[in-house]
Design a protein around this motif. Structure first.
Motif, PDB file in Angstrom:
ATOM      1  N   ILE A   1      50.521  44.216  69.907  1.00  0.00           N
ATOM      2  CA  ILE A   1      50.883  44.677  71.246  1.00  0.00           C
ATOM      3  C   ILE A   1      50.297  43.704  72.255  1.00  0.00           C
ATOM      4  O   ILE A   1      49.076  43.615  72.409  1.00  0.00           O
ATOM      5  CB  ILE A   1      50.340  46.093  71.520  1.00  0.00           C
ATOM      6  CG1 ILE A   1      50.856  47.078  70.476  1.00  0.00           C
ATOM      7  CG2 ILE A   1      50.713  46.551  72.922  1.00  0.00           C
ATOM      8  CD1 ILE A   1      50.203  48.450  70.567  1.00  0.00           C
ATOM      9  N   GLN A   2      51.138  42.976  72.940  1.00  0.00           N
ATOM     10  CA  GLN A   2      50.664  42.071  73.978  1.00  0.00           C
ATOM     11  C   GLN A   2      50.625  42.752  75.349  1.00  0.00           C
ATOM     12  O   GLN A   2      49.816  42.392  76.198  1.00  0.00           O
ATOM     13  CB  GLN A   2      51.562  40.824  74.056  1.00  0.00           C
ATOM     14  CG  GLN A   2      51.596  40.007  72.782  1.00  0.00           C
ATOM     15  CD  GLN A   2      50.229  39.466  72.392  1.00  0.00           C
ATOM     16  OE1 GLN A   2      49.371  39.236  73.237  1.00  0.00           O
ATOM     17  NE2 GLN A   2      50.026  39.268  71.095  1.00  0.00           N
ATOM     18  N   ARG A   3      51.504  43.749  75.525  1.00  0.00           N
ATOM     19  CA  ARG A   3      51.570  44.415  76.819  1.00  0.00           C
ATOM     20  C   ARG A   3      52.123  45.817  76.624  1.00  0.00           C
ATOM     21  O   ARG A   3      53.068  46.018  75.849  1.00  0.00           O
ATOM     22  CB  ARG A   3      52.475  43.630  77.767  1.00  0.00           C
ATOM     23  CG  ARG A   3      52.832  44.349  79.059  1.00  0.00           C
ATOM     24  CD  ARG A   3      53.534  43.404  79.997  1.00  0.00           C
ATOM     25  NE  ARG A   3      54.326  44.092  81.000  1.00  0.00           N
ATOM     26  CZ  ARG A   3      54.820  43.522  82.078  1.00  0.00           C
ATOM     27  NH1 ARG A   3      54.610  42.249  82.301  1.00  0.00           N
ATOM     28  NH2 ARG A   3      55.537  44.202  82.956  1.00  0.00           N
ATOM     29  N   MET A   4      51.535  46.791  77.297  1.00  0.00           N
ATOM     30  CA  MET A   4      52.062  48.153  77.250  1.00  0.00           C
ATOM     31  C   MET A   4      52.004  48.763  78.638  1.00  0.00           C
ATOM     32  O   MET A   4      51.148  48.407  79.458  1.00  0.00           O
ATOM     33  CB  MET A   4      51.312  49.016  76.228  1.00  0.00           C
ATOM     34  CG  MET A   4      49.820  49.117  76.411  1.00  0.00           C
ATOM     35  SD  MET A   4      49.088  50.070  75.057  1.00  0.00           S
ATOM     36  CE  MET A   4      47.367  50.118  75.558  1.00  0.00           C
ATOM     37  N   GLU A   5      52.956  49.682  78.891  1.00  0.00           N
ATOM     38  CA  GLU A   5      53.064  50.319  80.201  1.00  0.00           C
ATOM     39  C   GLU A   5      53.071  51.832  80.024  1.00  0.00           C
ATOM     40  O   GLU A   5      53.641  52.350  79.056  1.00  0.00           O
ATOM     41  CB  GLU A   5      54.339  49.863  80.911  1.00  0.00           C
ATOM     42  CG  GLU A   5      54.383  48.360  81.157  1.00  0.00           C
ATOM     43  CD  GLU A   5      55.617  47.917  81.921  1.00  0.00           C
ATOM     44  OE1 GLU A   5      56.504  48.764  82.166  1.00  0.00           O
ATOM     45  OE2 GLU A   5      55.706  46.724  82.281  1.00  0.00           O
ATOM     46  N   CYS A   6      52.445  52.531  80.952  1.00  0.00           N
ATOM     47  CA  CYS A   6      52.338  53.985  80.878  1.00  0.00           C
ATOM     48  C   CYS A   6      52.830  54.607  82.182  1.00  0.00           C
ATOM     49  O   CYS A   6      52.526  54.114  83.270  1.00  0.00           O
ATOM     50  CB  CYS A   6      50.886  54.394  80.622  1.00  0.00           C
ATOM     51  SG  CYS A   6      50.651  56.179  80.411  1.00  0.00           S
ATOM     52  N   PHE A   7      53.584  55.717  82.067  1.00  0.00           N
ATOM     53  CA  PHE A   7      54.181  56.387  83.226  1.00  0.00           C
ATOM     54  C   PHE A   7      53.632  57.795  83.365  1.00  0.00           C
ATOM     55  O   PHE A   7      53.382  58.488  82.374  1.00  0.00           O
ATOM     56  CB  PHE A   7      55.705  56.454  83.086  1.00  0.00           C
ATOM     57  CG  PHE A   7      56.387  55.119  83.208  1.00  0.00           C
ATOM     58  CD1 PHE A   7      56.982  54.734  84.396  1.00  0.00           C
ATOM     59  CD2 PHE A   7      56.426  54.242  82.137  1.00  0.00           C
ATOM     60  CE1 PHE A   7      57.601  53.508  84.516  1.00  0.00           C
ATOM     61  CE2 PHE A   7      57.047  53.014  82.242  1.00  0.00           C
ATOM     62  CZ  PHE A   7      57.642  52.641  83.441  1.00  0.00           C
TER      63      PHE A   7
ATOM     64  N   THR B   1      56.917  63.638  95.625  1.00  0.00           N
ATOM     65  CA  THR B   1      56.811  63.231  94.224  1.00  0.00           C
ATOM     66  C   THR B   1      56.677  61.714  94.112  1.00  0.00           C
ATOM     67  O   THR B   1      57.438  60.958  94.708  1.00  0.00           O
ATOM     68  CB  THR B   1      58.043  63.690  93.428  1.00  0.00           C
ATOM     69  OG1 THR B   1      58.174  65.114  93.562  1.00  0.00           O
ATOM     70  CG2 THR B   1      57.911  63.323  91.957  1.00  0.00           C
ATOM     71  N   VAL B   2      55.692  61.289  93.317  1.00  0.00           N
ATOM     72  CA  VAL B   2      55.444  59.866  93.087  1.00  0.00           C
ATOM     73  C   VAL B   2      55.275  59.629  91.591  1.00  0.00           C
ATOM     74  O   VAL B   2      54.599  60.408  90.907  1.00  0.00           O
ATOM     75  CB  VAL B   2      54.181  59.386  93.838  1.00  0.00           C
ATOM     76  CG1 VAL B   2      53.797  57.964  93.421  1.00  0.00           C
ATOM     77  CG2 VAL B   2      54.400  59.435  95.339  1.00  0.00           C
ATOM     78  N   ALA B   3      55.898  58.572  91.085  1.00  0.00           N
ATOM     79  CA  ALA B   3      55.723  58.165  89.690  1.00  0.00           C
ATOM     80  C   ALA B   3      54.906  56.884  89.655  1.00  0.00           C
ATOM     81  O   ALA B   3      55.043  56.020  90.520  1.00  0.00           O
ATOM     82  CB  ALA B   3      57.078  57.939  89.021  1.00  0.00           C
ATOM     83  N   SER B   4      54.034  56.777  88.653  1.00  0.00           N
ATOM     84  CA  SER B   4      53.205  55.573  88.513  1.00  0.00           C
ATOM     85  C   SER B   4      53.593  54.821  87.252  1.00  0.00           C
ATOM     86  O   SER B   4      54.016  55.406  86.256  1.00  0.00           O
ATOM     87  CB  SER B   4      51.723  55.949  88.437  1.00  0.00           C
ATOM     88  OG  SER B   4      51.447  56.653  87.238  1.00  0.00           O
ATOM     89  N   CYS B   5      53.430  53.504  87.319  1.00  0.00           N
ATOM     90  CA  CYS B   5      53.601  52.629  86.161  1.00  0.00           C
ATOM     91  C   CYS B   5      52.364  51.755  86.082  1.00  0.00           C
ATOM     92  O   CYS B   5      52.117  50.927  86.966  1.00  0.00           O
ATOM     93  CB  CYS B   5      54.866  51.778  86.281  1.00  0.00           C
ATOM     94  SG  CYS B   5      55.014  50.509  85.001  1.00  0.00           S
ATOM     95  N   VAL B   6      51.571  51.926  85.034  1.00  0.00           N
ATOM     96  CA  VAL B   6      50.322  51.195  84.845  1.00  0.00           C
ATOM     97  C   VAL B   6      50.497  50.231  83.673  1.00  0.00           C
ATOM     98  O   VAL B   6      51.085  50.593  82.650  1.00  0.00           O
ATOM     99  CB  VAL B   6      49.160  52.177  84.591  1.00  0.00           C
ATOM    100  CG1 VAL B   6      47.962  51.476  84.014  1.00  0.00           C
ATOM    101  CG2 VAL B   6      48.785  52.886  85.877  1.00  0.00           C
ATOM    102  N   VAL B   7      49.990  49.008  83.818  1.00  0.00           N
ATOM    103  CA  VAL B   7      50.205  47.953  82.829  1.00  0.00           C
ATOM    104  C   VAL B   7      48.864  47.514  82.239  1.00  0.00           C
ATOM    105  O   VAL B   7      47.915  47.245  82.976  1.00  0.00           O
ATOM    106  CB  VAL B   7      50.913  46.740  83.471  1.00  0.00           C
ATOM    107  CG1 VAL B   7      51.172  45.661  82.417  1.00  0.00           C
ATOM    108  CG2 VAL B   7      52.209  47.172  84.137  1.00  0.00           C
ATOM    109  N   PHE B   8      48.793  47.460  80.890  1.00  0.00           N
ATOM    110  CA  PHE B   8      47.630  46.921  80.182  1.00  0.00           C
ATOM    111  C   PHE B   8      48.085  45.743  79.331  1.00  0.00           C
ATOM    112  O   PHE B   8      49.172  45.787  78.735  1.00  0.00           O
ATOM    113  CB  PHE B   8      47.003  47.967  79.255  1.00  0.00           C
ATOM    114  CG  PHE B   8      46.007  48.883  79.915  1.00  0.00           C
ATOM    115  CD1 PHE B   8      46.161  49.286  81.232  1.00  0.00           C
ATOM    116  CD2 PHE B   8      44.917  49.356  79.221  1.00  0.00           C
ATOM    117  CE1 PHE B   8      45.267  50.145  81.841  1.00  0.00           C
ATOM    118  CE2 PHE B   8      43.998  50.214  79.802  1.00  0.00           C
ATOM    119  CZ  PHE B   8      44.166  50.607  81.122  1.00  0.00           C
ATOM    120  N   ASP B   9      47.252  44.689  79.274  1.00  0.00           N
ATOM    121  CA  ASP B   9      47.485  43.610  78.321  1.00  0.00           C
ATOM    122  C   ASP B   9      46.222  43.424  77.483  1.00  0.00           C
ATOM    123  O   ASP B   9      45.322  44.261  77.518  1.00  0.00           O
ATOM    124  CB  ASP B   9      47.889  42.308  79.030  1.00  0.00           C
ATOM    125  CG  ASP B   9      46.858  41.855  80.054  1.00  0.00           C
ATOM    126  OD1 ASP B   9      45.678  42.272  79.943  1.00  0.00           O
ATOM    127  OD2 ASP B   9      47.219  41.091  80.960  1.00  0.00           O
TER     128      ASP B   9
END
Length: 617
Positions: A402-408, A418-426
């Motif tokens: 896994i080089q990169r993953m995103e969570c919502f 209403t707000v949605a978030s997208c967080v990125v981990f590498d």
């Protein structure tokens, strides 16, 4: 200069014979191994005393012992002074990069912002290398990212073009920068020369640190526009004031004068860190962190002395500021030698100052704090992030790393804002510059499935349009229903990324999560003590925090009429003065008592009253 050397290379170096003939004059010594490779370069005020210290029976560190055991021969170069020895030492280190010397990981020269002057419509550009073109060079900046951040700010505030000259000359219609209000399209004549010249003047004031002059000019223009009923233009000036106030807050410390580099070093058993703050015209323009290889240095003082010498003297074309503040402070001899060498190299006086007060003391403390925190994060990051990724890959039995993953995640208050978030981990951990939020519109309040569908569709349709690589793993903070929505969105977009749903479980306690890989039929259980599960919990919690912060900001923006309306002792004129100075009531709330007291007509006591009221509400 006169050179001496021990001509015979042996398996065991005969240091006693060599030291008998060694001169006490200043100079540089070079230590070589059996294979002829240069191991270490050092300078000395007294060569005989300094080189002899490596062969004492006691008081040597493990690194120094390891170096001495590898020595096959030593060469020396006698110089006229210790300053000359320091300059030669840094040149040799830069050229040969010996393994036992302190080496910088990233030793490229600082970039600049270049404002051209040869064209009718000058432009702003990032610049590295020789400064030969006609125009003004602002900087230096600590990194290219700091330049790009400043250019982005200037583009928002003053809309001076930043396109290449070849692109500018070939335009027949405005580009996207004009459409998103980041440029006034001088390429097609949408702005007058006088108006563009005014924007250039403001840009120069900003880049030279004359913020108060700049704010005075904008306030005057805003008042004139309002008096002439040009409210749209007045609003543009107001936005410029808001942006400048925000920048001043982000810089945190602002002195009245000075071009200073503050360099703090922290050295612990498991690593070292050098943090460099750059102040130009009394304004903190950025910082840079190095994690150098320490060589045989054992203390922060040794590390920072070697760093200053190598950084400023071991590279050509690097600007040396008139004042450098080392943290911790160096000894008198070291300061004297470094100051003299830097003065000779810069061809003007350069001062190393250890005892400082006022703004410089704040800068010193800030640099030391940053160095300490950066080292702690560096050590923690090296130890844990990579291991957590590997454990997660093992637990999920993924064929590729896994080089990169995103969570919502979704956040709202009973369907409001209403707000949605997208967080990125590498592989380095959270990549915060890649985080994104989505304001959800056009759905039934409280419908989390529709909100997730909209966020995923907007996110990945855009990535596909921009031809940006998709993440290796998409994490959905929700159970089977949310995972099903994600499957539908991916099928509609025609892509097949790996999906992972995280359901909190009945008890909703950490460690009791239920995981679904790709679909609701593939349930996975990971031990609650597994570092892989901890990584999932980290990214899930981060997405939750990021979504809540965005939701609260959006909700408060719609609910609040004005934070200043009900403050006792604040009438219409003082309220106008506060808004004019800070731009909005929200910014007043984030200001300190000292900052509020700077507003015309507001005393220290009234500033304290305003601060107390805003923070008690």
């Amino acid at each position: 200069m006169t050179e001496f050397s021990d001509s015979s290379a042996r398996a065991v170096f005969d240091h006693q014979s060599f030291l008998k003939t060694l001169t006490p004059k200043p100079g540089v010594y070079r230590m070589f191994g059996d294979d002829g490779d240069l191991l270490y370069v050092g300078k000395a005020k007294n060569l005989k005393n300094r080189v002899s210290s490596y062969f004492r029976a006691r008081g040597l560190t493990n690194k120094t012992v390891a170096l001495v055991q590898r020595i096959a021969r030593i060469e020396i170069t006698v110089t006229h002074s210790e300053t000359e020895a320091l300059l030669l030492e840094q040149t040799l280190i830069k050229t040969h990069r010996p393994p036992y010397n302190i080496m910088l990981v990233d030793d490229k020269g600082y970039p600049y912002i270049f404002l051209s002057s040869e064209q009718q419509w000058p432009g702003l550009h990032l610049h590295r290398g020789a400064r030969k073109k006609k125009g003004q060079y602002f900087g230096p900046f600590p990194s290219a990212s700091a330049v790009r951040e400043s250019l982005s700010t200037l583009q928002k505030a003053f809309k001076v073009r930043q396109c290449e000259d070849s692109v500018f000359q070939g335009r027949s219609r405005p580009c996207l920068q004009y459409q998103i209000k980041r440029c006034k399209a001088p390429c097609v004549g949408y702005v007058t020369e006088d108006e563009y010249a005014d924007d250039l003047h403001k840009t120069e004031l900003f880049l030279t640190g004359k913020n108060q002059d700049l704010l005075n000019d904008i306030h005057r223009q805003m008042d004139e526009a309002a008096a002439e009923l040009k409210f749209e233009q007045a609003a543009e000036y107001r936005d410029q004031v808001l942006l400048l106030r925000k920048i001043q807050e982000q810089q945190h410390v602002e002195g009245k004068q000075g071009n200073v580099d503050i360099i703090a070093a922290v050295y612990e058993g498991r690593g070292c860190c050098v943090h460099q703050l750059m102040v130009r015209n009394g304004r903190l323009i950025g910082s840079k962190t190095h994690h150098p290889k320490p060589g045989i240095a054992e203390t922060a003082e040794e590390l920072i002395e070697a760093y200053i010498g190598q950084y400023y003297l071991g590279a050509t074309g690097r600007e040396i500021p008139p004042e450098i503040i080392p943290v911790p402070n160096l000894g008198a001899d070291s300061i004297s030698v470094l100051s003299q060498a830097l003065t000779e190299s810069a061809q003007r006086k350069v001062t190393l100052r250890g005892q400082v007060r006022g703004d410089r003391a704040k800068w010193r403390d800030l640099a030391l704090t940053n160095a300490t925190e950066q080292l702690a994060m560096h050590i923690a990051g090296k130890d844990s992030v990579e291991a957590r990724f590997r454990k997660l890959e093992e637990a999920l039995k993924l064929p590729e790393p896994i080089q990169r993953m995103e969570c919502f995640d979704i956040s709202h208050s009973h369907g409001e804002a209403t707000v949605a978030s997208c967080v990125v981990f590498d592989r380095q951990g959270p990549a915060k510059r890649l985080y994104r939020r989505f304001n959800i519109e056009g759905i039934t309040g409280g419908d989390d499935y529709a909100a997730m569908q909209q966020a995923l569709t907007r996110r990945y349709s855009r990535l596909m349009k921009e031809e940006t690589p998709l993440p290796d793993l998409i994490i959905i903070d929700g159970g089977k229903g949310q995972l099903g929505v994600a499957q539908e969105v991916m099928a509609e977009l025609g892509i097949q990324p790996r999906l992972l749903g995280i359901a909190k479980g009945i008890t909703r306690k950490a460690g009791m999560e239920t995981l679904y890989l790709d679909d609701a039929q593939h349930e996975i259980v990971i031990d609650k003590h597994s570092p892989g599960l901890h990584l999932l919990q980290h990214i899930r919690d981060e997405s939750h925090r990021f979504a809540i912060a965005g939701h609260r900001a959006r909700r408060d923006k719609t609910r609040t009429r004005s934070l200043l309306d009900d403050i006792p002792g604040i009438g219409n004129e003082r309220r106008k003065a506060l808004v004019r100075h800070f731009g909005s009531g929200i910014v007043v709330k984030s200001a300190s008592v000292d900052e509020i007291a700077k507003v015309k007509g507001v005393s220290r006591a009234l500033a304290q009253s305003i601060y107390d009221f805003l923070h008690s509400a």
